[in-house]
Design an enzyme around this catalytic site. Structure first.
Site: not given
Ligand SMILES: Cc1cc2nc3c(=O)[nH]c(=O)nc-3n(C[C@H](O)[C@H](O)[C@H](O)COP(=O)(O)O)c2cc1C
Length: 302
Positions: A68, A70, A72, A130, A165, A243, A266
């Site tokens: 992704n 995005i 922010l 980010c 984070k 993760g 995710t």
């Molecule tokens: C679509 C998407 C948007 C995300 N937006 C943010 C965000 O705004 N702020 C943040 O701290 N992490 C954001 N993350 C990161 C997630 O919080 C997480 O740290 C990362 O996806 C790893 O975890 P996962 O494998 O369980 O998704 C985003 C992840 C995804 C997939």
């Protein structure tokens, strides 16, 4: 079975939270998820000013995760206070705000505003990591900067538990975790996404509008697990593991590796009830190890 855990000054009823950016501002998920079951909710990152985010496409599926970029996309901190926080104050679990500053000073100004107007938040996660924002919001690649931001935010909102984070996009995440601990963070959350890319070879073009994006989901679980294990060995600060967590087995692996809590990211997209099912499966999984509490299992890797 004692499911409650403490992360510095933050006490949660259980160790399963939902991760920022994957759960909106909670209201969007209310019809699907029983919030009372969750250990906590981390809403989408907010910045000082509204941001439109990156050009589309912003997400692309890969064989075992998503990329992704995005960027922010959000409506800014004041909008968060007026439009999201009133609802978030009513949810029956802990809500941890998540902010990102464009500069070190902006982080501190935002933390001050959270101190003034953020009543109802149980804690504040600093998104130092980010990977999708030009101008480099990837503060957590520099130990001194990390320590400084955490320390100044700590002073700006002294009563609120702070979580830093961290990014995995660097050589030694342990150094940064130590810096966050030295700065006075109550916990670190690890990890944010891993920078990657996807290419349409026929058009010879990157698929994401931002060219690169952050990889998340099952693909990153072994990488995140190692990062958490390494930080936890420091014994300097509690770790929230993030993760690729989508099942009770994933969550238990992180606890044994040394995470005191986990965030589900995710998985919320393909299975919004994953976090609740993990909470429900926790007592039996802990009991199978002879434990009577979550804390007894944290960091027990032999
Ligand atoms: C679509 C998407 C948007 C995300 N937006 C943010 C965000 O705004 N702020 C943040 O701290 N992490 C954001 N993350 C990161 C997630 O919080 C997480 O740290 C990362 O996806 C790893 O975890 P996962 O494998 O369980 O998704 C985003 C992840 C995804 C997939």
């Amino acid at each position: 079975m004692v499911l409650s855990i403490t992360l510095g000054r933050l006490r949660l009823k259980n160790p399963v939270l939902v991760a920022s950016g994957t759960f909106g501002y909670a209201k969007e998920m209310a019809a699907l998820v029983d919030f009372a079951k969750l250990g906590g909710i981390v809403p989408k990152t907010v910045t000082a000013a509204p941001r439109a985010g990156n050009a589309p496409p912003r997400t692309v599926e890969t064989p075992s995760g998503i990329l992704n970029a995005i960027g922010l996309d959000n409506d800014g901190l004041e909008h968060f206070f007026t439009h999201h926080l009133p609802y978030l104050r009513t949810v029956p679990t802990a809500v941890i705000g998540n902010i990102a500053g464009k500069t070190e000073d902006e982080f501190v100004q935002m933390a001050k505003r959270v101190h003034e107007a953020g009543q109802g938040l149980a804690g504040l996660e600093l998104n130092l990591s980010c990977p999708n924002v030009s101008g480099g919001l990837d503060y957590a690649t520099d130990a001194e900067v990390t320590k400084r931001i955490v320390r100044c935010c700590r002073d700006a909102c002294p009563d609120l538990p702070l979580i830093a984070k961290l990014t995995p996009n660097m050589t030694d995440i342990v150094v940064i975790a130590k810096a966050a601990a030295d700065g006075g963070a109550d916990a670190v959350s690890a990890v944010n996404t891993f920078v990657g890319m996807a290419i349409d070879w026929r058009r010879k073009k990157p698929i994401l509008g931002n060219i690169t994006g952050g990889l998340s989901g099952p693909a990153i679980k072994p990488l995140a697990l190692r990062a958490v294990w390494r930080i936890a060995k420091l014994k300097a600060i509690p770790v929230i593991g993030i993760g690729g967590i989508g099942t009770i087995d994933d969550a238990m692996e992180f606890l044994v590796a040394g995470a005191s809590a986990v965030q589900i990211g995710t998985a919320n997209f393909y299975d919004p009830t994953a976090s609740v099912r993990i909470v429900e499966a926790l007592p039996e999984a802990l009991a199978s190890l002879g434990a009577k509490s979550v804390a007894e299992v944290v960091g027990t890797l032999k």
